[in-house]
Design an enzyme around this catalytic site. Sequence first.
Site, PDB file in Angstrom:
ATOM      1  N   SER A 133       0.855  -1.181   0.000  1.00 49.71           N
ATOM      2  CA  SER A 133       0.000   0.000   0.000  1.00 49.71           C
ATOM      3  C   SER A 133       0.895   1.236   0.000  1.00 49.71           C
ATOM      4  O   SER A 133       1.744   1.386   0.874  1.00 49.71           O
ATOM      5  CB  SER A 133      -0.878  -0.042   1.255  1.00 49.71           C
ATOM      6  OG  SER A 133      -1.688   1.102   1.342  1.00 49.71           O
ATOM      7  N   LYS A 159      -0.898  -0.896  -4.470  1.00 50.35           N
ATOM      8  CA  LYS A 159      -2.139  -0.178  -4.141  1.00 50.35           C
ATOM      9  C   LYS A 159      -1.787   1.266  -3.877  1.00 50.35           C
ATOM     10  O   LYS A 159      -0.920   1.558  -3.052  1.00 50.35           O
ATOM     11  CB  LYS A 159      -2.777  -0.836  -2.906  1.00 50.35           C
ATOM     12  CG  LYS A 159      -3.798  -0.007  -2.162  1.00 50.35           C
ATOM     13  CD  LYS A 159      -4.538  -0.862  -1.144  1.00 50.35           C
ATOM     14  CE  LYS A 159      -4.677  -0.185   0.193  1.00 50.35           C
ATOM     15  NZ  LYS A 159      -5.390  -1.036   1.193  1.00 50.35           N
ATOM     16  N   LEU A 160      -2.454   2.166  -4.593  1.00 47.27           N
ATOM     17  CA  LEU A 160      -2.220   3.594  -4.385  1.00 47.27           C
ATOM     18  C   LEU A 160      -3.338   4.154  -3.522  1.00 47.27           C
ATOM     19  O   LEU A 160      -4.523   3.968  -3.808  1.00 47.27           O
ATOM     20  CB  LEU A 160      -2.218   4.345  -5.727  1.00 47.27           C
ATOM     21  CG  LEU A 160      -1.213   3.893  -6.788  1.00 47.27           C
ATOM     22  CD1 LEU A 160      -1.342   4.783  -8.035  1.00 47.27           C
ATOM     23  CD2 LEU A 160       0.215   3.923  -6.250  1.00 47.27           C
ATOM     24  N   LYS A 161      -2.950   4.879  -2.481  1.00 45.90           N
ATOM     25  CA  LYS A 161      -3.932   5.610  -1.694  1.00 45.90           C
ATOM     26  C   LYS A 161      -4.357   6.825  -2.526  1.00 45.90           C
ATOM     27  O   LYS A 161      -3.484   7.504  -3.116  1.00 45.90           O
ATOM     28  CB  LYS A 161      -3.304   6.068  -0.369  1.00 45.90           C
ATOM     29  CG  LYS A 161      -3.039   4.919   0.597  1.00 45.90           C
ATOM     30  CD  LYS A 161      -4.354   4.317   1.092  1.00 45.90           C
ATOM     31  CE  LYS A 161      -4.150   3.458   2.314  1.00 45.90           C
ATOM     32  NZ  LYS A 161      -5.431   2.894   2.786  1.00 45.90           N
ATOM     33  N   ASP A 187      -7.167   2.874  -3.173  1.00 44.78           N
ATOM     34  CA  ASP A 187      -7.919   2.852  -1.910  1.00 44.78           C
ATOM     35  C   ASP A 187      -8.208   4.288  -1.493  1.00 44.78           C
ATOM     36  O   ASP A 187      -7.290   5.078  -1.244  1.00 44.78           O
ATOM     37  CB  ASP A 187      -7.092   2.139  -0.828  1.00 44.78           C
ATOM     38  CG  ASP A 187      -7.848   1.971   0.483  1.00 44.78           C
ATOM     39  OD1 ASP A 187      -9.025   2.390   0.574  1.00 44.78           O
ATOM     40  OD2 ASP A 187      -7.252   1.419   1.433  1.00 44.78           O
ATOM     41  N   ASN A 189     -10.296   5.170   1.214  1.00 51.83           N
ATOM     42  CA  ASN A 189     -10.665   5.327   2.621  1.00 51.83           C
ATOM     43  C   ASN A 189     -11.847   6.283   2.803  1.00 51.83           C
ATOM     44  O   ASN A 189     -11.796   7.216   3.602  1.00 51.83           O
ATOM     45  CB  ASN A 189      -9.466   5.768   3.470  1.00 51.83           C
ATOM     46  CG  ASN A 189      -8.434   4.666   3.640  1.00 51.83           C
ATOM     47  OD1 ASN A 189      -7.349   4.729   3.072  1.00 51.83           O
ATOM     48  ND2 ASN A 189      -8.786   3.624   4.371  1.00 51.83           N
ATOM     49  N   GLU A 212     -11.068   0.542  -3.702  1.00 46.61           N
ATOM     50  CA  GLU A 212     -11.411   0.158  -2.336  1.00 46.61           C
ATOM     51  C   GLU A 212     -12.075   1.325  -1.611  1.00 46.61           C
ATOM     52  O   GLU A 212     -11.559   2.446  -1.633  1.00 46.61           O
ATOM     53  CB  GLU A 212     -10.104  -0.264  -1.644  1.00 46.61           C
ATOM     54  CG  GLU A 212     -10.238  -0.762  -0.219  1.00 46.61           C
ATOM     55  CD  GLU A 212      -8.868  -1.185   0.357  1.00 46.61           C
ATOM     56  OE1 GLU A 212      -7.910  -1.384  -0.434  1.00 46.61           O
ATOM     57  OE2 GLU A 212      -8.765  -1.295   1.584  1.00 46.61           O
ATOM     58  N   ASP A 237     -13.829  -2.136   2.460  1.00 44.68           N
ATOM     59  CA  ASP A 237     -12.945  -2.327   3.613  1.00 44.68           C
ATOM     60  C   ASP A 237     -13.738  -1.869   4.843  1.00 44.68           C
ATOM     61  O   ASP A 237     -14.433  -2.663   5.491  1.00 44.68           O
ATOM     62  CB  ASP A 237     -11.645  -1.522   3.379  1.00 44.68           C
ATOM     63  CG  ASP A 237     -10.716  -1.455   4.576  1.00 44.68           C
ATOM     64  OD1 ASP A 237     -11.061  -1.987   5.642  1.00 44.68           O
ATOM     65  OD2 ASP A 237      -9.605  -0.866   4.471  1.00 44.68           O
ATOM     66  N   LYS A 261     -10.023  -7.732   6.968  1.00 49.09           N
ATOM     67  CA  LYS A 261      -9.065  -7.388   8.025  1.00 49.09           C
ATOM     68  C   LYS A 261      -9.586  -8.014   9.307  1.00 49.09           C
ATOM     69  O   LYS A 261     -10.657  -7.614   9.796  1.00 49.09           O
ATOM     70  CB  LYS A 261      -8.972  -5.876   8.216  1.00 49.09           C
ATOM     71  CG  LYS A 261      -8.251  -5.146   7.108  1.00 49.09           C
ATOM     72  CD  LYS A 261      -8.167  -3.665   7.422  1.00 49.09           C
ATOM     73  CE  LYS A 261      -7.549  -2.917   6.251  1.00 49.09           C
ATOM     74  NZ  LYS A 261      -7.669  -1.450   6.435  1.00 49.09           N
ATOM     75  N   GLY A 289      -4.357  -4.940   5.721  1.00 47.11           N
ATOM     76  CA  GLY A 289      -3.374  -4.759   6.785  1.00 47.11           C
ATOM     77  C   GLY A 289      -3.662  -3.496   7.566  1.00 47.11           C
ATOM     78  O   GLY A 289      -4.432  -2.628   7.116  1.00 47.11           O
TER      79      GLY A 289
HETATM   80  O1  OSB Z   1      -7.361   1.272   4.369  1.00 51.45           O
HETATM   81  O2  OSB Z   1      -6.251  -0.479   4.046  1.00 51.45           O
HETATM   82  C1  OSB Z   1      -6.394   0.588   4.634  1.00 51.45           C
HETATM   83  C2  OSB Z   1      -3.336   1.292   6.815  1.00 51.45           C
HETATM   84  C3  OSB Z   1      -3.941   1.779   7.953  1.00 51.45           C
HETATM   85  C4  OSB Z   1      -5.309   1.908   7.983  1.00 51.45           C
HETATM   86  C5  OSB Z   1      -6.082   1.548   6.874  1.00 51.45           C
HETATM   87  C6  OSB Z   1      -5.482   1.040   5.738  1.00 51.45           C
HETATM   88  C7  OSB Z   1      -4.083   0.947   5.697  1.00 51.45           C
HETATM   89  C8  OSB Z   1      -3.362   0.504   4.515  1.00 51.45           C
HETATM   90  C9  OSB Z   1      -2.011  -0.134   4.704  1.00 51.45           C
HETATM   91  O3  OSB Z   1      -3.758   0.652   3.389  1.00 51.45           O
HETATM   92  C10 OSB Z   1      -2.133  -1.579   5.021  1.00 51.45           C
HETATM   93  C11 OSB Z   1      -0.826  -2.210   5.440  1.00 51.45           C
HETATM   94  O4  OSB Z   1       0.147  -2.123   4.689  1.00 51.45           O
HETATM   95  O5  OSB Z   1      -0.750  -2.784   6.539  1.00 51.45           O
HETATM   96 MG    MG Z   2      -8.495   0.209   2.937  1.00 55.10          MG
END
Ligand code: OSB
Ligand code: MG
Length: 366
Positions: A133, A159-161, A187, A189, A212, A237, A261, A289
């Site tokens: 990520s 995976k790009l935020k 992703d 969020n 995501e 998620d 998760k 994760g």
């Molecule tokens: O949305 O998947 C998520 C990290 C912290 C909280 C939420 C997320 C994430 C990640 C990184 O995307 C996941 C990882 O590398 O453990």
């Molecule tokens: Mg996520």
Amino acid sequence: MKINGVELRRVAMPLKAPFRTSFGVASSRDVLLIRVVTADAEGWGECVALSEPRYNAEYVEGAADMLRRFLIPALAHAERPHLAGAAFAPFKGHRMAKAGLETAVLDAWLRSSGESLAGYLGAEKSRVPSGVSVGIMETIPELLDTVEGYVAEGYVRIKLKIEPGWDLEPVRAVRERFGDELLLQVDANAAYSLSDAPGLARLDDFGLLLIEQPLADDDLVQHAQLARRLRTPVCLDESIDSAAQAAAAITLGACSIINVKPGRVGGYLEARRIHDLCRAHGVPVWCGGMMETGIGRAANVALAALPGFTLPGDTSGSSRYFATDLTPPFELAEGHLAVPAGPGIGVDPLQEVLSEVTVSTEWITI
Ligand code: OSB
Ligand code: MG
């Protein structure tokens, strides 16, 4: 299995580089570890709540309070791992706190019988593919350098935020630079709203594996509406906190893929139920994760070895986040991590590292 007591341990893990998402930026990981001590074994769990309630409603200090006030006392009536869920059920929510404690109980129980968590959960693989990520960056060149480093390390999926203003351009740049074969996903969020659908549909041209959690956690209906307007598959998620919620999302067409998760859903047993449900419905799952140390990572890798985990997870190597992990480091070999085969979660904290990063400990007798 008689439980003598439980230790809550706070550790401060510096991150190698700040990690930015649409909900905030982190430069260190404030971890709550849970150690369950029985007459013949001890077991470890990692509570994945973050320091502040920005990803979901939980946060480390709240989880610690929940554990000492309600969940650890409830264990007196449930000293076998599969009874813990029922003992915790009268207390609403706080799934990350429940998951951490249930995992520690499960680990102690499996260690005393010599069985691995992977074997117990029904793992069918001895190694799992590693995705990574990648946080939101200041500039596109900085992003491309970072992705290049991960590709060179062997990560099989990127995976790009994303967030409004950092979506189309980074995706286009990564596609142009690394080509169409790169497994790529994004992703958000929960950073978008349904009115952003036309903009998100522009991502359709880039052959993403999935998008995501584009919309709010509690809005399955709007996710279903958005999913009908995108060619990119929608993955959830934050919205999925139980097998019941997963069933609702699938029924509504709110997603076609689920990020599992274990912390978010209350533990590895509920995570396995979601896996089973999704497998029965032909819905692919992958293991998410929460920037876990080796303790939580070991258990995630065991889960990711179940047969329905058909997409690479955010199961990165230890070095993704930490210069020094709490356990012997998880390292990529040809883009994969080996599934721990020893009893329980199959790894132990390195005592020297653990004492160096420990901020506080608290012993609770049962
Ligand atoms: O949305 O998947 C998520 C990290 C912290 C909280 C939420 C997320 C994430 C990640 C990184 O995307 C996941 C990882 O590398 O453990
Ligand atoms: Mg996520």
